[in-house]
Write a protein that holds these residues in place. Structure first.
Motif, PDB file in Angstrom:
ATOM      1  N   SER A 140       0.836  -1.207   0.000  1.00 24.04           N
ATOM      2  CA  SER A 140       0.000   0.000   0.000  1.00 24.04           C
ATOM      3  C   SER A 140       0.867   1.251   0.000  1.00 24.04           C
ATOM      4  N   TRP A 141       1.935   1.224   0.778  1.00 27.57           N
ATOM      5  CA  TRP A 141       2.878   2.342   0.830  1.00 27.57           C
ATOM      6  C   TRP A 141       3.461   2.604  -0.557  1.00 27.57           C
ATOM      7  N   GLY A 142       3.887   1.532  -1.246  1.00 25.81           N
ATOM      8  CA  GLY A 142       4.456   1.677  -2.575  1.00 25.81           C
ATOM      9  C   GLY A 142       3.481   2.302  -3.556  1.00 25.81           C
ATOM     10  N   TYR A 143       2.229   1.860  -3.533  1.00 21.92           N
ATOM     11  CA  TYR A 143       1.234   2.394  -4.462  1.00 21.92           C
ATOM     12  C   TYR A 143       0.867   3.844  -4.125  1.00 21.92           C
ATOM     13  N   GLN A 144       0.927   4.201  -2.848  1.00 24.89           N
ATOM     14  CA  GLN A 144       0.717   5.598  -2.483  1.00 24.89           C
ATOM     15  C   GLN A 144       1.795   6.486  -3.102  1.00 24.89           C
ATOM     16  N   LEU A 145       3.026   6.008  -3.063  1.00 25.76           N
ATOM     17  CA  LEU A 145       4.112   6.750  -3.684  1.00 25.76           C
ATOM     18  C   LEU A 145       3.919   6.864  -5.197  1.00 25.76           C
ATOM     19  N   LEU A 146       3.470   5.785  -5.819  1.00 26.20           N
ATOM     20  CA  LEU A 146       3.208   5.834  -7.264  1.00 26.20           C
ATOM     21  C   LEU A 146       2.144   6.870  -7.596  1.00 26.20           C
ATOM     22  N   ARG A 147       1.086   6.918  -6.791  1.00 26.42           N
ATOM     23  CA  ARG A 147       0.014   7.880  -7.053  1.00 26.42           C
ATOM     24  C   ARG A 147       0.505   9.319  -6.907  1.00 26.42           C
ATOM     25  N   ARG A 148       1.531   9.507  -6.091  1.00 25.56           N
ATOM     26  CA  ARG A 148       2.099  10.852  -5.937  1.00 25.56           C
ATOM     27  C   ARG A 148       3.164  11.147  -7.005  1.00 25.56           C
ATOM     28  N   GLY A 149       3.413  10.174  -7.884  1.00 23.94           N
ATOM     29  CA  GLY A 149       4.387  10.365  -8.941  1.00 23.94           C
ATOM     30  C   GLY A 149       5.819  10.069  -8.539  1.00 23.94           C
ATOM     31  N   GLU A 150       6.005   9.527  -7.339  1.00 24.29           N
ATOM     32  CA  GLU A 150       7.359   9.222  -6.859  1.00 24.29           C
ATOM     33  C   GLU A 150       7.700   7.775  -7.239  1.00 24.29           C
ATOM     34  N   LYS A 151       7.954   7.584  -8.534  1.00 26.42           N
ATOM     35  CA  LYS A 151       8.084   6.241  -9.082  1.00 26.42           C
ATOM     36  C   LYS A 151       9.334   5.508  -8.585  1.00 26.42           C
ATOM     37  N   GLN A 152      10.459   6.206  -8.514  1.00 24.95           N
ATOM     38  CA  GLN A 152      11.694   5.551  -8.085  1.00 24.95           C
ATOM     39  C   GLN A 152      11.614   5.141  -6.615  1.00 24.95           C
ATOM     40  N   LYS A 153      11.030   6.002  -5.775  1.00 25.31           N
ATOM     41  CA  LYS A 153      10.841   5.649  -4.374  1.00 25.31           C
ATOM     42  C   LYS A 153       9.909   4.447  -4.241  1.00 25.31           C
ATOM     43  N   ALA A 154       8.870   4.430  -5.055  1.00 23.25           N
ATOM     44  CA  ALA A 154       7.929   3.313  -5.023  1.00 23.25           C
ATOM     45  C   ALA A 154       8.629   2.011  -5.386  1.00 23.25           C
ATOM     46  N   LEU A 155       9.485   2.071  -6.406  1.00 24.39           N
ATOM     47  CA  LEU A 155      10.226   0.877  -6.818  1.00 24.39           C
ATOM     48  C   LEU A 155      11.077   0.343  -5.667  1.00 24.39           C
ATOM     49  N   GLU A 156      11.727   1.221  -4.932  1.00 22.41           N
ATOM     50  CA  GLU A 156      12.571   0.777  -3.815  1.00 22.41           C
ATOM     51  C   GLU A 156      11.727   0.108  -2.728  1.00 22.41           C
ATOM     52  N   VAL A 157      10.538   0.643  -2.508  1.00 22.66           N
ATOM     53  CA  VAL A 157       9.633   0.027  -1.520  1.00 22.66           C
ATOM     54  C   VAL A 157       9.215  -1.360  -1.977  1.00 22.66           C
TER      55      VAL A 157
ATOM     56  N   TYR B 282       5.248  -3.757 -12.001  1.00 24.60           N
ATOM     57  CA  TYR B 282       4.414  -2.618 -12.379  1.00 24.60           C
ATOM     58  C   TYR B 282       5.207  -1.312 -12.240  1.00 24.60           C
ATOM     59  N   ALA B 283       5.991  -1.204 -11.158  1.00 23.12           N
ATOM     60  CA  ALA B 283       6.812  -0.002 -10.959  1.00 23.12           C
ATOM     61  C   ALA B 283       7.856   0.137 -12.064  1.00 23.12           C
ATOM     62  N   TYR B 284       8.494  -0.991 -12.423  1.00 23.27           N
ATOM     63  CA  TYR B 284       9.463  -0.938 -13.534  1.00 23.27           C
ATOM     64  C   TYR B 284       8.777  -0.491 -14.820  1.00 23.27           C
ATOM     65  N   ALA B 285       7.580  -0.994 -15.051  1.00 26.72           N
ATOM     66  CA  ALA B 285       6.842  -0.613 -16.262  1.00 26.72           C
ATOM     67  C   ALA B 285       6.534   0.880 -16.255  1.00 26.72           C
ATOM     68  N   GLN B 286       6.180   1.432 -15.077  1.00 27.46           N
ATOM     69  CA  GLN B 286       5.900   2.862 -14.982  1.00 27.46           C
ATOM     70  C   GLN B 286       7.138   3.697 -15.268  1.00 27.46           C
ATOM     71  N   LEU B 287       8.303   3.123 -14.961  1.00 31.01           N
ATOM     72  CA  LEU B 287       9.569   3.813 -15.214  1.00 31.01           C
ATOM     73  C   LEU B 287      10.089   3.591 -16.636  1.00 31.01           C
ATOM     74  N   GLY B 288       9.371   2.762 -17.419  1.00 30.39           N
ATOM     75  CA  GLY B 288       9.772   2.500 -18.788  1.00 30.39           C
ATOM     76  C   GLY B 288      10.828   1.431 -18.944  1.00 30.39           C
ATOM     77  N   ASP B 289      11.107   0.684 -17.880  1.00 27.98           N
ATOM     78  CA  ASP B 289      12.123  -0.372 -17.906  1.00 27.98           C
ATOM     79  C   ASP B 289      11.420  -1.709 -18.200  1.00 27.98           C
ATOM     80  N   GLU B 290      11.186  -1.961 -19.502  1.00 28.98           N
ATOM     81  CA  GLU B 290      10.422  -3.147 -19.889  1.00 28.98           C
ATOM     82  C   GLU B 290      11.158  -4.440 -19.575  1.00 28.98           C
ATOM     83  N   GLU B 291      12.459  -4.432 -19.665  1.00 25.36           N
ATOM     84  CA  GLU B 291      13.236  -5.656 -19.422  1.00 25.36           C
ATOM     85  C   GLU B 291      13.019  -6.161 -17.994  1.00 25.36           C
ATOM     86  N   ASN B 292      13.202  -5.270 -17.029  1.00 30.78           N
ATOM     87  CA  ASN B 292      13.004  -5.688 -15.637  1.00 30.78           C
ATOM     88  C   ASN B 292      11.529  -5.895 -15.305  1.00 30.78           C
ATOM     89  N   ALA B 293      10.643  -5.157 -15.996  1.00 30.36           N
ATOM     90  CA  ALA B 293       9.215  -5.375 -15.795  1.00 30.36           C
ATOM     91  C   ALA B 293       8.840  -6.793 -16.214  1.00 30.36           C
TER      92      ALA B 293
END
Length: 383
Positions: A307-324, A344-355
């Motif tokens: 839930s914490w990670g998705y909250q960060l994603l909704r705020r646009g903090e994608k890299q922080k969300a990925l670390e969570v 999903y976080a990797y996909a949001q960052l455009g990193d298809e390989e790791n996604a």
């Protein structure tokens, strides 16, 4: 938090009701005048408590409250499935709220519960409780209402709007209970306009903090209606159940149990009231301790971190969300959900390989994860 209580709670209850002994529990179908209503009864003593469910629900919606209330009060508890719901039958020639209450009265008389009674009701069940009380004002000794329907909410504009929604959405008789309740809406309103809740009956009216509406006007009017109802007579008390949604008794079962017990205490003598409050205190103490234990288990759990990670994603903090999400996969490597979230976080960052790599791992842990499979299919095809 929903469903936080465990069976160990029942150890504090009085022996006569321990674990809702089978010999004290009755499930039966009773002829209510051409159709049968299903009742679930925990036998006890004193004034029985009758539970009225909300629209769309049968009597099982109250199940998690029954054993604690039975153990504390020692009362007979009665839940039932309204006509067309659960195990109850329906007479399609005699539907509508008035016929429903008449059928209930017939069945209660056959069961031997035609005398004094206390009511607990939720949502649309508030109309049924109100109508029952208006027809039996000397028998109903107290009531607790949970986010219940009151007529002060239903002005002419809202009635028309509700009927328009029903006309658009309700088409099929495959679900007869909901179909006839919906199609009888205007008739229900007309009946309830002539059946105010009797002023002589003590009522605790509890409204949810998070109402079942999204429109700001509806929210305001719902809360104002409940406030007006609670302040309209010295026999009535109103309160807000903070942090709860429409199903107050599911979101905060301890509050619901205590509310019913406190109103029931008005119906017993001083000696029994003292014993009742002692049992209620023991229940509340244990319930609060179990809730704290459940909260501790939840914090830093897989669900909480996700839930914490998705909250960060909704705020646009994608890299922080990925670390969570990476932290969650390290702590819970057996869960397909955490790898899905990291992917999903990797996909949001455009990193298809790791996604794709993490979606594949999620799919290995749960081959039914169709969303992961679809992402892999679409993006590997592009390559």
């Amino acid at each position: 938090m929903k469903s936080i209580f465990v069976f160990s709670l029942f150890a504090i209850l009085v022996c006569s009701q321990k674990n809702a002994d089978a010999q004290n529990t009755v499930d039966t179908l009773i002829d209510a005048g051409g159709y049968r209503l299903h009742f679930h009864i925990i036998r006890g003593a004193g004034v029985p408590i009758l539970f009225e469910s909300g629209g769309g629900n049968d009597g099982t919606v109250w199940n998690q409250l029954l054993n604690p209330i039975a153990g504390i009060t020692g009362a007979t508890l009665i839940t039932y499935d309204r006509a067309g719901f659960g195990k109850s039958e329906i007479d399609t020639n005699k539907h509508g709220i008035l016929n429903g209450i008449k059928g209930l009265e017939i069945a209660l008389k056959k069961l031997g519960y035609e005398g004094n009674i206390m009511l607990a009701a939720h949502s649309l069940g508030g109309f049924y409780a109100t109508l029952y009380a208006s027809r039996n004002p000397e028998k109903v000794k107290a009531a607790v209402l949970f986010d219940a329907a009151h007529m002060c909410f239903y002005n002419d504009k809202r009635v028309k709007a509700t009927q328009a929604i029903i006309d658009r959405q309700v088409k099929s008789k495959k679900d007869p209970g909901n179909y006839y309740i919906s199609m009888d809406f205007l008739n229900t309103i007309e009946v309830m306009r002539k059946a105010p809740f009797p002023l002589n009956i003590p009522v605790l009216d509890i409204v949810s903090d998070k109402t079942p509406f999204s429109d700001s006007t509806d929210i305001r009017d719902w809360k104002r209606c409940h406030q007006d109802f609670g302040e309209s007579n010295p026999n009535r008390k109103g309160m807000i159940a903070y942090g709860t949604g429409h199903y107050i008794f599911e979101d905060n079962p301890a509050l619901a149990v205590e509310a019913i017990v406190n109103e029931y205490a008005l119906l017993v003598n001083d000696e029994e009231r003292n014993r009742l409050f002692k049992r209620a205190f023991e229940y509340s103490f244990k319930a609060e301790n179990d809730e704290k234990k459940a909260d501790i288990a939840y914090y830093h759990s897989e669900e909480d971190i996700n839930s914490w990670g998705y909250q960060l994603l909704r705020r646009g903090e994608k890299q922080k969300a990925l670390e969570v999400f990476k932290l969650n996969t390290m702590l819970h490597p057996e869960s397909f959900k955490v790898y899905y979230s990291e992917a999903y976080a990797y996909a949001q960052l455009g990193d298809e390989e790791n996604a794709i790599k993490n979606y594949k791992h999620s799919l290995e842990l749960n081959p039914q994860n169709s969303a992961a499979a679809e992402y892999i299919r679409q993006h590997e095809t592009k390559k």
